[in-house]
Design a protein around this motif. Sequence first.
Motif, short mmCIF file in Angstrom:
data_model
loop_
_atom_site.label_atom_id
_atom_site.label_comp_id
_atom_site.label_asym_id
_atom_site.label_seq_id
_atom_site.Cartn_x
_atom_site.Cartn_y
_atom_site.Cartn_z
N LEU A 172 0.84 -1.20 0.00
CA LEU A 172 0.00 0.00 0.00
C LEU A 172 0.87 1.25 0.00
O LEU A 172 0.56 2.24 -0.68
CB LEU A 172 -0.92 -0.01 1.22
N LEU A 173 1.99 1.20 0.72
CA LEU A 173 2.94 2.31 0.71
C LEU A 173 3.43 2.59 -0.70
O LEU A 173 3.46 3.74 -1.16
CB LEU A 173 4.12 1.98 1.63
N TYR A 174 3.81 1.53 -1.42
CA TYR A 174 4.32 1.69 -2.77
C TYR A 174 3.25 2.26 -3.71
O TYR A 174 3.57 3.03 -4.62
CB TYR A 174 4.83 0.36 -3.31
N SER A 175 2.02 1.87 -3.50
CA SER A 175 0.95 2.37 -4.37
C SER A 175 0.75 3.87 -4.18
O SER A 175 0.50 4.60 -5.14
CB SER A 175 -0.36 1.62 -4.09
N PHE A 176 0.87 4.35 -2.94
CA PHE A 176 0.78 5.80 -2.70
C PHE A 176 2.01 6.50 -3.26
O PHE A 176 1.90 7.60 -3.82
CB PHE A 176 0.64 6.07 -1.20
N GLU A 177 3.16 5.88 -3.13
CA GLU A 177 4.39 6.47 -3.63
C GLU A 177 4.34 6.67 -5.14
O GLU A 177 4.97 7.59 -5.68
CB GLU A 177 5.57 5.56 -3.26
N ALA A 178 3.59 5.82 -5.82
CA ALA A 178 3.50 5.89 -7.28
C ALA A 178 2.50 6.94 -7.76
O ALA A 178 2.38 7.16 -8.98
CB ALA A 178 3.10 4.52 -7.84
N ARG A 179 1.83 7.61 -6.85
CA ARG A 179 0.82 8.60 -7.25
C ARG A 179 1.42 9.82 -7.92
O ARG A 179 0.76 10.50 -8.70
CB ARG A 179 0.01 9.05 -6.03
N GLY A 180 2.65 10.15 -7.61
CA GLY A 180 3.25 11.33 -8.22
C GLY A 180 3.70 12.34 -7.20
O GLY A 180 3.74 12.08 -5.99
#
Length: 281
Positions: A36-44
């Motif tokens: 989930l951390l990585y998914s937020f990190e990929a937001r921009g």
Amino acid sequence: MASQSNNSEIAIPNPSGRTITIIHCWSAPRSRSTALLYSFEARGKDTIALDEPLYRRWLQEKIRGGGDDGSNGKSYGISRPYAEPFLKGVAPDDEDAEKESWRWEREKKCFNERVYDAVASIVEQNSSSDGGEGVIFIKQMAKFANLFDFETNYETYTSSSSKYSHEHEQSNQPSHWKHEITNLATKSNIHIRHKHVLLIRDPLSVLASWMGKSGQVHGNNPHPDEVGIVQLLDVYSKIVGASMTKNNANNPNSASTSQSGFNPSVVVIDSDDLAAQPRQS
């Protein structure tokens, strides 16, 4: 997904339409929190993800009893690969020290300083636009709960907080950086709000994941606090308690939380549901 409420706000002077939302995601290990951390990190660029910024302080207190040199620390039987390099903020010998030193140096900062850096980065990135909106996602482990003040939504600090700080100066203490965050928000005319998420998973799946190679990371001897299932209940209670305190302060004439229409500010997500149906969750 079970939701109680999704809004929790900290009063910052001069709030406006520009908002930075800080999401505190609490979980036990092995609950897909890193994914989930990585998914937020990929937001921009409008989102910054912080990976367990309270971990170093927790590890220092468990391994060294809160001391800097380890001479008088009490061991809790907890071991980690690279524990000493991590506590010292120095890249281990098997990593490219020149390229990776900043990552290890960064870990020496206290939680509140890491949050300040994230807020400052979002403000700077959006200074040339009409925005200023942003999200700071913080991966929190349930075992860190005693290091977190749920009423202020920042790191706890005492007269002994300097024990884990990389320098014994006032400018490196959690209290200093909490004030700096408030000052930056006021100066930049932004509003900071906090939201809490509990990322849960079937306890049997969590316990099973501690076996084998995963358990080797913890020396095959995990401390009960590390498993975090019971600690999540404590986190939930603390979030609810802090929310009730704020609600009573804002509604002094309300006889009860039910009469005032109060709901605790926490969202509960089952990580199995999140993995199976991410959009719906």
